[in-house]
Design an enzyme around this catalytic site. Structure first.
Site, PDB file in Angstrom:
ATOM      1  N   ARG A 186       0.836  -1.207   0.000  1.00 30.50           N
ATOM      2  CA  ARG A 186       0.000   0.000   0.000  1.00 30.50           C
ATOM      3  C   ARG A 186       0.869   1.255   0.000  1.00 30.50           C
ATOM      4  NH1 ARG A 186      -4.392   0.397   4.608  1.00 30.50           N
ATOM      5  NH2 ARG A 186      -2.542   0.909   5.850  1.00 30.50           N
ATOM      6  N   LYS A 237      -2.581   6.567   1.307  1.00 33.27           N
ATOM      7  CA  LYS A 237      -2.389   6.982   2.710  1.00 33.27           C
ATOM      8  C   LYS A 237      -1.417   8.159   2.722  1.00 33.27           C
ATOM      9  CE  LYS A 237      -2.071   4.785   7.230  1.00 33.27           C
ATOM     10  NZ  LYS A 237      -3.316   5.358   7.737  1.00 33.27           N
ATOM     11  N   GLU A 288     -16.215   6.068   4.936  1.00 29.90           N
ATOM     12  CA  GLU A 288     -15.391   5.541   6.024  1.00 29.90           C
ATOM     13  C   GLU A 288     -15.335   6.526   7.177  1.00 29.90           C
ATOM     14  OE1 GLU A 288     -11.132   5.081   5.520  1.00 29.90           O
ATOM     15  OE2 GLU A 288     -11.183   6.316   3.722  1.00 29.90           O
TER      16      GLU A 288
HETATM   17  N1  PLP Z   1      -9.101   4.417   6.845  1.00 36.14           N
HETATM   18  C1  PLP Z   1      -8.290   5.399   7.223  1.00 36.14           C
HETATM   19  C2  PLP Z   1      -8.619   6.786   6.805  1.00 36.14           C
HETATM   20  C3  PLP Z   1      -7.153   5.125   8.005  1.00 36.14           C
HETATM   21  O1  PLP Z   1      -6.335   6.101   8.404  1.00 36.14           O
HETATM   22  C4  PLP Z   1      -6.888   3.792   8.382  1.00 36.14           C
HETATM   23  C5  PLP Z   1      -5.681   3.469   9.144  1.00 36.14           C
HETATM   24  O2  PLP Z   1      -4.699   3.025   8.618  1.00 36.14           O
HETATM   25  C6  PLP Z   1      -7.774   2.797   7.960  1.00 36.14           C
HETATM   26  C7  PLP Z   1      -8.859   3.138   7.203  1.00 36.14           C
HETATM   27  C8  PLP Z   1      -7.542   1.373   8.337  1.00 36.14           C
HETATM   28  O3  PLP Z   1      -6.546   0.769   7.544  1.00 36.14           O
HETATM   29  P1  PLP Z   1      -5.702  -0.423   8.101  1.00 36.14           P
HETATM   30  O4  PLP Z   1      -6.669  -1.474   8.516  1.00 36.14           O
HETATM   31  O5  PLP Z   1      -4.875  -0.872   6.945  1.00 36.14           O
HETATM   32  O6  PLP Z   1      -4.904   0.091   9.230  1.00 36.14           O
HETATM   33  C1  COI Z   2      -3.629   3.526  11.483  1.00 39.99           C
HETATM   34  O1  COI Z   2      -4.574   2.847  11.892  1.00 39.99           O
HETATM   35  O2  COI Z   2      -2.504   3.056  11.332  1.00 39.99           O
HETATM   36  C2  COI Z   2      -3.819   4.922  11.143  1.00 39.99           C
HETATM   37  O3  COI Z   2      -3.029   5.409  10.379  1.00 39.99           O
HETATM   38  C3  COI Z   2      -4.937   5.659  11.735  1.00 39.99           C
HETATM   39  C4  COI Z   2      -4.572   6.988  12.329  1.00 39.99           C
HETATM   40  C5  COI Z   2      -3.639   6.908  13.480  1.00 39.99           C
HETATM   41  C6  COI Z   2      -4.152   7.976  11.305  1.00 39.99           C
END
Ligand code: PLP
Ligand code: COI
Length: 339
Positions: free
Chosen positions: A79, A181, A217
């Site tokens: 990612r 991200k 989300e």
């Molecule tokens: N959506 C957003 C906006 C986030 O910042 C995060 C955190 O990483 C997620 C979703 C969840 O992603 P992940 O499960 O890969 O941590």
């Molecule tokens: C994560 O879950 O890793 C995130 O990036 C969420 C937040 C701390 C920005």
């Protein structure tokens, strides 16, 4: 070091070591661990002016046998490279990324919270454009750094439900950077997040930027709902962050809980179909949503005080796998060599 492992929140704590590598003239140097938690960068760095930066978030988990697990770090690497591509930044090779993460965890191993404390080591890889520049163009140099700190729950309820509010702001544009991200998405979420917190909500729920009729989300996590007929539903949209936790839950919902996994539209005027709802992500883990405020309307899911049974079962499966208590699907767990 005295840390009250069971009462950690989600705050910065300085750990001794971080990894830092630089990219110049088309390649990465080998990088090194350093104790300096400040970056020394050029005033013209694109990361500062034009938001040319992306980051990741993953965790290390202390197992009962004292070893340390990473959860799907290869997906974070992939990612990060998709985010980097979107902002014209160089790829961080997957092996390099994984090695950096393992080096940082190993070097800071006494900061990986004990098994059973519920806390974890949060790992933050960061890629930024640096070096001399002023026009809107990709940076001549890049820094890749990985640092970490022990953390507790992101939403202060943990497994106790908290409430969220539908935002009037958009987090991302239809063909923008919502799926990457990148810091800009989070900068754009600061004012909506502030307004939500002022009103005592945990965070915002963003709608699809095109029609404002569907849940996209949460500001810092993906959304899921569970229907009375046992569907595990999460929004499908090109402008949300593809959550690694969400894809893991889609798999576990089906294979461990016998739910039907659905990625599809979640219309705001159809919240009645859900008997439970939650936010999921690395930091959020699984955070049950008590209710959602939408204008004048407040919609309660399972309960404002108790986690629902399916949400709890998913939480137990996911965290059981992450901490090494439950056998993981092939390739999900990476051991961190500590010798
Ligand atoms: N959506 C957003 C906006 C986030 O910042 C995060 C955190 O990483 C997620 C979703 C969840 O992603 P992940 O499960 O890969 O941590
Ligand atoms: C994560 O879950 O890793 C995130 O990036 C969420 C937040 C701390 C920005």
């Amino acid at each position: 070091m005295t840390i009250d492992w069971s009462n950690l929140g989600f705050s910065y704590i300085k750990t001794p070591w971080r990894f830092l590598a630089t990219w110049k003239d088309g390649s990465w140097n080998e990088g090194e661990l350093t104790e300096d938690n400040y970056l020394h960068i050029h005033e013209g760095s694109t990361a500062l002016h034009y938001g040319q930066q992306c980051f990741e978030g993953l965790k290390a988990y202390r197992r009962k046998d004292g070893g340390i697990n990473l959860f799907r770090p290869d997906e974070n690497s992939k990612r990060m490279n998709r985010s980097a591509y979107r902002l014209r930044m160089p790829e961080v090779p997957e092996d390099f990324f994984l090695d950096a993460v393992k080096q940082v965890v190993k070097a800071n191993q006494e900061y990986v919270p004990p098994y059973g404390s519920g806390a974890t080591l949060y790992i933050r890889p960061l890629l930024i454009g640096v070096g001399e520049n002023i026009g809107v163009s990709p940076a001549p140099e890049y820094i890749f750094t990985v640092f970490c700190m022990p953390v507790g729950p992101y939403f202060k309820g943990g497994l106790t439900p908290t409430n969220f509010i539908v935002s009037d702001y958009d987090r991302a544009a239809p063909n923008g950077t919502g799926a990457a991200k990148v810091g800009g998405n989070y900068a754009a979420s600061l004012l909506p997040g502030y307004e939500a917190h002022q009103r005592k909500f945990s965070d915002c729920i963003y709608l699809d930027p095109e029609t404002h009729t569907k849940i996209e989300e949460v500001g810092s996590a993906n959304f899921f709902g569970i229907t009375a007929d046992n569907e595990f539903v999460t929004p499908k949209s090109p402008s949300i962050l593809p959550s690694i936790t969400k894809y893991s839950l889609l798999h576990l919902a089906q294979h461990s809980l016998g739910l039907t996994p659905v990625e599809g539209d979640v219309y705001l005027n159809e919240l009645d179909r859900f008997v439970e709802a939650g936010a999921c992500g690395t930091a959020a883990v699984i955070s049950p949503i008590g209710g959602i405020q939408n204008g004048e309307d407040f919609h309660v899911f399972y309960s404002e005080t108790e986690v629902g049974p399916q949400t709890k079962a998913l939480y137990d499966q996911l965290t059981g796998i992450q901490f090494g208590d439950i056998a993981a699907p092939t390739g999900w767990i990476f051991d961190v060599p500590l010798k």
